[in-house]
Design an enzyme around this catalytic site. Structure first.
Site, mmCIF file in Angstrom:
data_model
loop_
_atom_site.group_PDB
_atom_site.id
_atom_site.type_symbol
_atom_site.label_atom_id
_atom_site.label_comp_id
_atom_site.label_asym_id
_atom_site.label_seq_id
_atom_site.Cartn_x
_atom_site.Cartn_y
_atom_site.Cartn_z
ATOM 1 N N SER A 118 61.585 36.748 31.865
ATOM 2 C CA SER A 118 62.187 36.284 30.606
ATOM 3 C C SER A 118 61.640 34.905 30.292
ATOM 4 O O SER A 118 61.507 34.077 31.200
ATOM 5 C CB SER A 118 63.713 36.154 30.716
ATOM 6 O OG SER A 118 64.240 35.482 29.578
ATOM 7 N N LYS B 291 64.285 41.108 23.626
ATOM 8 C CA LYS B 291 63.873 42.422 24.141
ATOM 9 C C LYS B 291 63.829 42.453 25.670
ATOM 10 O O LYS B 291 64.220 43.438 26.283
ATOM 11 C CB LYS B 291 62.496 42.802 23.572
ATOM 12 C CG LYS B 291 62.588 43.318 22.143
ATOM 13 C CD LYS B 291 61.232 43.534 21.510
ATOM 14 C CE LYS B 291 60.471 44.678 22.120
ATOM 15 N NZ LYS B 291 59.164 44.881 21.472
ATOM 16 N N TYR C 207 68.464 33.738 23.458
ATOM 17 C CA TYR C 207 68.415 33.697 24.922
ATOM 18 C C TYR C 207 69.799 33.945 25.504
ATOM 19 O O TYR C 207 69.998 34.811 26.352
ATOM 20 C CB TYR C 207 67.890 32.332 25.339
ATOM 21 C CG TYR C 207 67.741 32.107 26.837
ATOM 22 C CD1 TYR C 207 66.782 32.801 27.576
ATOM 23 C CD2 TYR C 207 68.527 31.164 27.502
ATOM 24 C CE1 TYR C 207 66.625 32.569 28.943
ATOM 25 C CE2 TYR C 207 68.370 30.920 28.859
ATOM 26 C CZ TYR C 207 67.416 31.622 29.575
ATOM 27 O OH TYR C 207 67.255 31.383 30.930
ATOM 28 N N THR D 105 66.842 24.601 37.334
ATOM 29 C CA THR D 105 66.102 24.550 38.590
ATOM 30 C C THR D 105 64.683 24.058 38.327
ATOM 31 O O THR D 105 64.101 24.379 37.287
ATOM 32 C CB THR D 105 66.115 25.947 39.246
ATOM 33 O OG1 THR D 105 67.475 26.279 39.514
ATOM 34 C CG2 THR D 105 65.322 25.986 40.538
ATOM 35 N N ARG E 85 60.613 21.947 29.015
ATOM 36 C CA ARG E 85 61.785 21.595 29.809
ATOM 37 C C ARG E 85 61.658 20.135 30.226
ATOM 38 O O ARG E 85 60.558 19.607 30.380
ATOM 39 C CB ARG E 85 61.932 22.537 31.012
ATOM 40 C CG ARG E 85 62.431 23.893 30.545
ATOM 41 C CD ARG E 85 62.765 24.810 31.686
ATOM 42 N NE ARG E 85 61.627 25.576 32.144
ATOM 43 C CZ ARG E 85 61.722 26.643 32.943
ATOM 44 N NH1 ARG E 85 62.891 27.047 33.358
ATOM 45 N NH2 ARG E 85 60.640 27.299 33.326
#
Ligand code: NAD
Ligand code: UDP
Length: 327
Positions: free
Chosen positions: A76, A92, A146, A176, A187
């Site tokens: 994902s 999806k 999401y 993480t 991120r």
């Protein structure tokens, strides 16, 4: 020999899981369509006789010959920028991809663990977040693709457990980090380290008072290992409860990298959760798990990794100005 299928194998967490299960003597089948992953994360495994790789999109019918004992479904997109860029694929893979893998698990009589997320709690109204909290998600906001994909993933996984008696495990991962994160996934850790290494200012979103709690990858992998081998089919939070504001974290990165970058402020993305901290009582009680690697040590190891990338890689245009995708 136990055989395990790991989806999202070329990604950050998936590649570390491949390493762990190979080291434990498993036969590992990695599967990935490389939409956000990179083969360089697993190329060291290609010469291992107990590893094979399928280049495949799990939203299409998934076929794996031979027996399977376990499935870890980690495929994902996982960063806010990635799912803003590829929202339909994100929905999806959580919905159709999970359905395909549950079907495969049923045929193979395999135990399946799915990678859910603290995002199922949305912008949480309780703090820290326990597994009993139902969440506060904006279904139609930028994170909705999401968050709702992951919530559906949990629902269909639980339905396969209750209706078909499938052996299922639901893991709720909290932020993480570690080596092999992608430099341009947006991120906060690759973003700040990349900026520091390129000599750019660090972009803090909002006033930086929002919090996160960062878990080092080795701790996360140990938690996943224990959850998979437990007999507990309800969701379990795995994360490090050591909470910090993003502004303080930016200051820590400036110290760590020894650069004298400034912090600059950009608008807070819509629906950015204000507080996030896992309650890990369940993981402690059921799995005997708690994190061992503190942020100072984990960040040192992560910084070493990013520093080892080539200057050409670091300077790539695509790594810069990732913020243009944020609304
Ligand atoms: P990542 O982007 O590095 O890895 C995801 C991998 O899945 C990539 O290699 C990508 O190519 C692959 N993939 C995506 N769609 C696919 C498809 N349709 N078919 C086959 N492969 C596909 O991200 P990550 O951080 O390693 O995340 C892995 C999993 O953990 C995701 O399910 C994510 O939601 C979950 N998670 C991660 C975190 C975290 O902090 N890292 C937090 C919460 C949840
Ligand atoms: N963030 C930031 N600057 C950046 C990237 C992220 O201030 O360059 C913030 C972001 O707004 C969020 C936090 O850092 O509050 C963590 O973001 P990330 O994308 O890593 O994960 P998530 O929001 O999904 O927890």
């Amino acid at each position: 020999m136990k055989r395990i299928l790991i989806t999202g194998a070329a990604g950050f967490l998936g590649s570390h899981l491949c390493d762990r299960f190979i080291a434990e003597g498993y036969y590992v089948i990695g599967m990935d369509n490389l939409i956000t992953g990179d083969l360089k994360n697993i190329e060291h495994l290609f010469k291992d006789k107990n590893f094979e790789f399928y280049h495949h999109d799990v939203t299409k019918f998934v076929h794996v010959p031979g027996k399977l004992d376990y499935i870890l479904h980690f495929a994902s997109p996982a960063s806010p920028i990635d799912y803003l860029k590829i929202p339909i694929q994100t929905l999806k893979v959580g919905a159709m991809g999970t359905h395909n893998l549950l079907g495969l698990a049923r045929v193979k009589k395999a135990r399946i663990l799915i990678a859910s997320t603290s995002e199922v709690y949305g912008d949480p109204l309780i703090h820290p977040q326990t597994e009993e909290y139902y969440g506060n998600v904006n279904t139609i906001g930028p994170r909705g693709v999401y968050d709702e994909a992951k919530r559906y993933q949990e629902a269909i996984t639980m339905a396969y457990h209750t209706f078909h008696g499938l052996e299922t495990r639901i893991l709720r991962i909290f932020n993480t980090y570690g080596p092999r994160m992608r430099l341009n996934d947006g991120r906060v850790i690759p973003a700040f380290i990349g900026q520091a290494l390129r000599g750019e200012d660090l972009t803090v979103f909002g006033d930086g008072s929002q919090t996160r709690s960062f878990c080092y990858v080795d701790d996360q992998v140990e938690g996943i290992w224990r959850l998979l081998h437990s007999d507990y089919h309800f969701p379990v939070n795995i994360g490090n409860p050591d909470e910090i504001t993003i502004k303080d974290f930016a200051e820590e990165i400036i110290k760590l990298t020894g650069t004298d970058q400034k912090i600059i402020y950009k608008p807070l993305p819509k629906d950015d959760p204000m507080q996030r901290q896992p309650n890990i009582d369940k993981a402690k009680e059921i799995l005997g798990w708690e994190p061992k690697v503190g942020r100072a040590e984990g960040m040192r190891l992560t910084y070493e990794y990013f520093k080892s990338l080539s200057p050409e890689e670091l300077a790539k245009e695509e790594h810069k100005d990732f913020t243009k995708f944020i609304n």
